[in-house]
Design a protein around this motif. Structure first.
Motif, PDB file in Angstrom:
ATOM      1  N   UNK A 133       0.926  -1.252  -0.047  1.00 56.21           N
ATOM      2  CA  UNK A 133      -0.141  -0.022  -0.044  1.00 56.21           C
ATOM      3  C   UNK A 133       1.031   1.162   0.007  1.00 56.21           C
ATOM      4  N   UNK A 134       0.319   2.170  -0.845  1.00 49.76           N
ATOM      5  CA  UNK A 134       1.355   3.442  -0.941  1.00 49.76           C
ATOM      6  C   UNK A 134       0.774   4.919  -0.406  1.00 49.76           C
ATOM      7  N   UNK A 135      -0.243   5.014  -0.626  1.00 51.03           N
ATOM      8  CA  UNK A 135      -1.164   6.261  -0.393  1.00 51.03           C
ATOM      9  C   UNK A 135      -2.584   6.126  -0.602  1.00 51.03           C
ATOM     10  N   UNK A 136      -3.280   7.239   0.150  1.00 52.11           N
ATOM     11  CA  UNK A 136      -4.769   7.301  -0.508  1.00 52.11           C
ATOM     12  C   UNK A 136      -4.881   8.330  -1.559  1.00 52.11           C
ATOM     13  N   UNK A 137      -6.147   7.656  -2.179  1.00 49.47           N
ATOM     14  CA  UNK A 137      -6.332   8.502  -3.295  1.00 49.47           C
ATOM     15  C   UNK A 137      -7.311   9.718  -2.874  1.00 49.47           C
ATOM     16  N   UNK A 138      -7.789  10.646  -3.793  1.00 45.74           N
ATOM     17  CA  UNK A 138      -8.514  11.714  -3.319  1.00 45.74           C
ATOM     18  C   UNK A 138      -9.821  11.331  -2.732  1.00 45.74           C
ATOM     19  N   UNK A 139     -10.208  10.098  -3.212  1.00 48.21           N
ATOM     20  CA  UNK A 139     -11.541   9.692  -2.621  1.00 48.21           C
ATOM     21  C   UNK A 139     -11.196   8.954  -1.181  1.00 48.21           C
ATOM     22  N   UNK A 140     -10.149   8.948  -0.685  1.00 48.10           N
ATOM     23  CA  UNK A 140      -9.613   8.479   0.500  1.00 48.10           C
ATOM     24  C   UNK A 140      -9.737   6.967   0.558  1.00 48.10           C
ATOM     25  N   UNK A 141      -9.381   6.615  -0.654  1.00 49.01           N
ATOM     26  CA  UNK A 141      -9.207   4.952  -0.714  1.00 49.01           C
ATOM     27  C   UNK A 141      -7.670   4.634  -1.146  1.00 49.01           C
ATOM     28  N   UNK A 142      -7.321   3.050  -0.666  1.00 45.63           N
ATOM     29  CA  UNK A 142      -5.978   2.949  -0.837  1.00 45.63           C
ATOM     30  C   UNK A 142      -5.577   2.880  -2.226  1.00 45.63           C
ATOM     31  N   UNK A 143      -4.378   3.274  -2.462  1.00 47.70           N
ATOM     32  CA  UNK A 143      -3.809   3.041  -3.587  1.00 47.70           C
ATOM     33  C   UNK A 143      -2.449   2.143  -3.334  1.00 47.70           C
ATOM     34  N   UNK A 144      -2.022   1.198  -4.344  1.00 43.06           N
ATOM     35  CA  UNK A 144      -0.916   0.408  -4.119  1.00 43.06           C
ATOM     36  C   UNK A 144      -0.112  -0.177  -5.094  1.00 43.06           C
ATOM     37  N   UNK A 145       0.968  -0.464  -5.114  1.00 44.01           N
ATOM     38  CA  UNK A 145       1.871  -1.090  -6.179  1.00 44.01           C
ATOM     39  C   UNK A 145       2.344  -2.284  -5.973  1.00 44.01           C
ATOM     40  N   UNK A 146       2.803  -3.119  -6.863  1.00 42.84           N
ATOM     41  CA  UNK A 146       3.150  -4.474  -6.888  1.00 42.84           C
ATOM     42  C   UNK A 146       4.703  -4.488  -7.144  1.00 42.84           C
ATOM     43  N   UNK A 147       5.475  -5.400  -6.373  1.00 40.35           N
ATOM     44  CA  UNK A 147       6.686  -5.807  -6.856  1.00 40.35           C
ATOM     45  C   UNK A 147       6.832  -7.323  -7.004  1.00 40.35           C
ATOM     46  N   UNK A 148       7.726  -7.565  -8.203  1.00 39.07           N
ATOM     47  CA  UNK A 148       7.795  -9.121  -8.540  1.00 39.07           C
ATOM     48  C   UNK A 148       9.410  -9.202  -8.561  1.00 39.07           C
ATOM     49  N   UNK A 149       9.497 -10.457  -8.119  1.00 35.64           N
ATOM     50  CA  UNK A 149      11.308 -10.880  -7.978  1.00 35.64           C
ATOM     51  C   UNK A 149      11.340 -12.005  -8.683  1.00 35.64           C
ATOM     52  N   UNK A 150      12.549 -12.394  -8.950  1.00 34.57           N
ATOM     53  CA  UNK A 150      12.970 -13.714  -9.343  1.00 34.57           C
ATOM     54  C   UNK A 150      12.379 -14.994  -8.487  1.00 34.57           C
ATOM     55  N   UNK A 151      12.230 -16.066  -8.988  1.00 31.17           N
ATOM     56  CA  UNK A 151      11.793 -17.250  -8.321  1.00 31.17           C
ATOM     57  C   UNK A 151      12.585 -17.503  -6.820  1.00 31.17           C
ATOM     58  N   UNK A 152      12.048 -17.674  -5.870  1.00 32.72           N
ATOM     59  CA  UNK A 152      12.755 -17.800  -4.544  1.00 32.72           C
ATOM     60  C   UNK A 152      13.298 -16.388  -3.970  1.00 32.72           C
ATOM     61  N   UNK A 153      13.239 -15.617  -4.641  1.00 29.66           N
ATOM     62  CA  UNK A 153      14.119 -14.249  -4.051  1.00 29.66           C
ATOM     63  C   UNK A 153      13.181 -13.446  -3.122  1.00 29.66           C
ATOM     64  N   UNK A 154      12.414 -14.043  -2.158  1.00 26.74           N
ATOM     65  CA  UNK A 154      11.712 -13.394  -1.041  1.00 26.74           C
ATOM     66  C   UNK A 154      12.328 -12.542  -0.554  1.00 26.74           C
ATOM     67  N   UNK A 155      13.426 -12.617  -0.074  1.00 26.60           N
ATOM     68  CA  UNK A 155      14.248 -11.886   0.723  1.00 26.60           C
ATOM     69  C   UNK A 155      14.562 -10.573   0.091  1.00 26.60           C
TER      70      UNK A 155
END
Ligand code: GLN
Length: 476
Positions: free
Chosen positions: A444-466
């Motif tokens: 989650x990043x910030x709230x929109x003008x309507x005061x709703x959550x705005x989010x982004x996604x990160x993706x990593x190579x296999x097994x790179x959870x760390x």
């Protein structure tokens, strides 16, 4: 006790299908006793959790939000629940979902839709629940018909966490079902690498893409839960058979040596101005902190959803064939032949979304169609996965994209679209990670003008959870 009390206050939002008062009571008392004796069972001793209602919990209804399983109680625990329980976690309830996890809104459940806490006047009520005025909460919710969807299909788990009724909840993620509701409810939603976490006891949707997901408030919480549930499982041969090394995030995070890719195919038509701004803003922050942020391309992205629909329906046709009124779940009352028993049971037991997917899946799997659809989709799946490999082999460490293209849609607008179109829009950014098995997280990043959550996604190579979780924490 506080959690159980809260669940009744949040009831109008419908996060739970079944509140497991008895289990919670027993587990919580046992945890209290252990605390008095100063001998804690594990890292989660006494901590309330919730589990999506497509995980088996021994002796408890496990419905998949379907009439087909409305009276089904399994005789064993899913591995992930067993692991949480062994660490002392307290099961508050089983959460709402789209029937058999087919959807991206939690609007197609036998028990009715789950409503988002955000964007509703009830938000402030929940956070002052100490006043104990649940009547007010209920009334306001019904007055306001323009409420927002929670996202799905793990919307119940998301709202269970967002309302504070539990500390963490398990979702499942086949095409985005954990990350999508996390995005709309302002939570951290982690989809681990395929094979890192056991699927044993998770009722399957698309076996080669299903992954248990984690919904929590912070990245640290995600690490804690992942460290409990990850690792090889004899009962699930698709788990990677090597010892799990627990993730440990360092206090000081340096991202200056990272190369972060911004895939242009994720900035599609339909992306809201606010999400685009949010994406730009976080890219700039990463750059300012010394990371190199580079535009990249994943050329087969647009085919992902189409291929997914083919593969999903083929697996659905096969996985749901066992619900015939003989062994599990619902059985029609009157029938005069085995054929009629199957037909009536299945017509009564499944909703239209599920029926449609079974029919189409069987069509794709006909001998004369198999090459044309199933095999072709599998070939395309490989190309989609290879797109990611090309980037990882060119020293891209992570990808930053939107999770959803907008803030949470209004329910009345969302249900104007059919399930297929809903998924087409909702899963665009999340689904490719399942095709390739990659770990991905909603932040989650910030709230929109309507005061709703705005989010982004990160993706990593296999097994790179760390790496994934480290950067997620930096962004958070
Ligand atoms: N929306 C997708 C579907 O309906 C994905 C659902 C999921 O991840 N469980 O198939």
């Amino acid at each position: 006790k506080a959690s159980i009390k809260l669940t009744s206050i949040v009831e109008p939002l419908k996060p739970y299908i079944n509140v497991t008062n008895d289990v919670a009571g027993e587990q919580a008392s046992a945890a209290d006793e252990r605390q008095q004796r100063n001998s804690l069972l594990g890292q989660l001793d006494g901590i309330p959790i919730a589990v999506k209602d497509n995980y088996c919990v021994k002796g408890k209804p496990t419905t998949c939000a379907s009439r087909m399983l409305a009276n089904f109680s399994p005789g064993y625990n899913a591995t992930v629940y067993e692991k949480l329980r062994t660490q002392g976690a307290v099961l508050i309830g089983k959460t709402n979902l789209d029937e058999f996890a087919m959807g991206s809104g939690t609007v197609d459940s036998l028990y009715g839709p789950t409503k988002n806490l955000w964007g509703s006047e009830v938000l402030s009520q929940f956070y002052s629940y100490g006043s104990d005025d649940s009547q007010v909460t209920t009334r306001k919710l019904h007055e306001k018909d323009a409420w927002r969807i929670a996202g799905g299909s793990s919307g119940g788990s998301a709202v269970a966490v967002a309302t504070g009724t539990c500390y963490a909840a398990l979702g499942s993620d086949t095409g985005g079902s954990t990350r999508n509701p996390a995005s709309y409810c302002g939570l951290v939603g982690l989809k681990p690498t395929y094979g890192l976490v056991s699927r044993y006891g998770l009722i399957p949707l698309l076996n080669s893409m299903d992954v248990p997901g984690i919904l929590v408030r912070t990245v640290d919480d995600a690490v804690l839960i992942l460290n409990v549930i990850a690792g090889p499982d004899q009962a699930d041969p698709t788990t990677v058979q090597r010892e799990y090394v627990p993730i440990n995030l360092s206090e000081t995070i340096d991202i200056s040596n990272l190369r972060i890719g911004i895939p242009k195919e994720y900035g599609v038509q339909g992306i809201s101005e606010e999400i685009a701004e949010c994406w730009e803003k976080v890219s700039c922050l990463l750059k300012e902190a010394g990371a190199s942020v580079v535009p990249v391309s994943l050329p087969h992205t647009d085919y992902s959803i189409v291929c997914y629909s083919v593969l999903n329906r083929c697996d659905v046709a096969s996985n749901l064939a066992c619900y015939d009124g003989v062994e599990y779940g619902h059985r029609a009352d009157e029938w005069s032949s085995a054929h009629e028993l199957y037909k009536k049971t299945r017509s009564e037991g499944f909703n239209n979304v599920v029926k449609g997917r079974i029919l189409v899946g069987n069509y794709f799997l006909l001998a004369e169609n198999y090459e044309k659809y199933y095999i072709k989709a599998m070939k395309m799946r490989r190309l989609i996965a290879q797109d990611f490999d090309v980037l990882w082999n060119n020293n891209v460490d992570l990808l930053l994209t939107p999770t959803t293209l907008t803030e949470a849609p209004r329910y009345d607008e969302f249900v104007q679209l059919d399930n297929q179109t809903q998924c087409l829009i909702q899963d665009h950014c999340t689904q490719p990670a399942n095709m390739a098995g990659l770990p991905a997280i909603n932040v989650p990043i910030m709230l929109s003008r309507n005061k709703l959550p705005l989010s982004l996604q990160l993706m990593a190579p296999l097994f790179h959870e760390q790496r994934l979780l480290t950067v997620a924490k930096w962004i958070e």
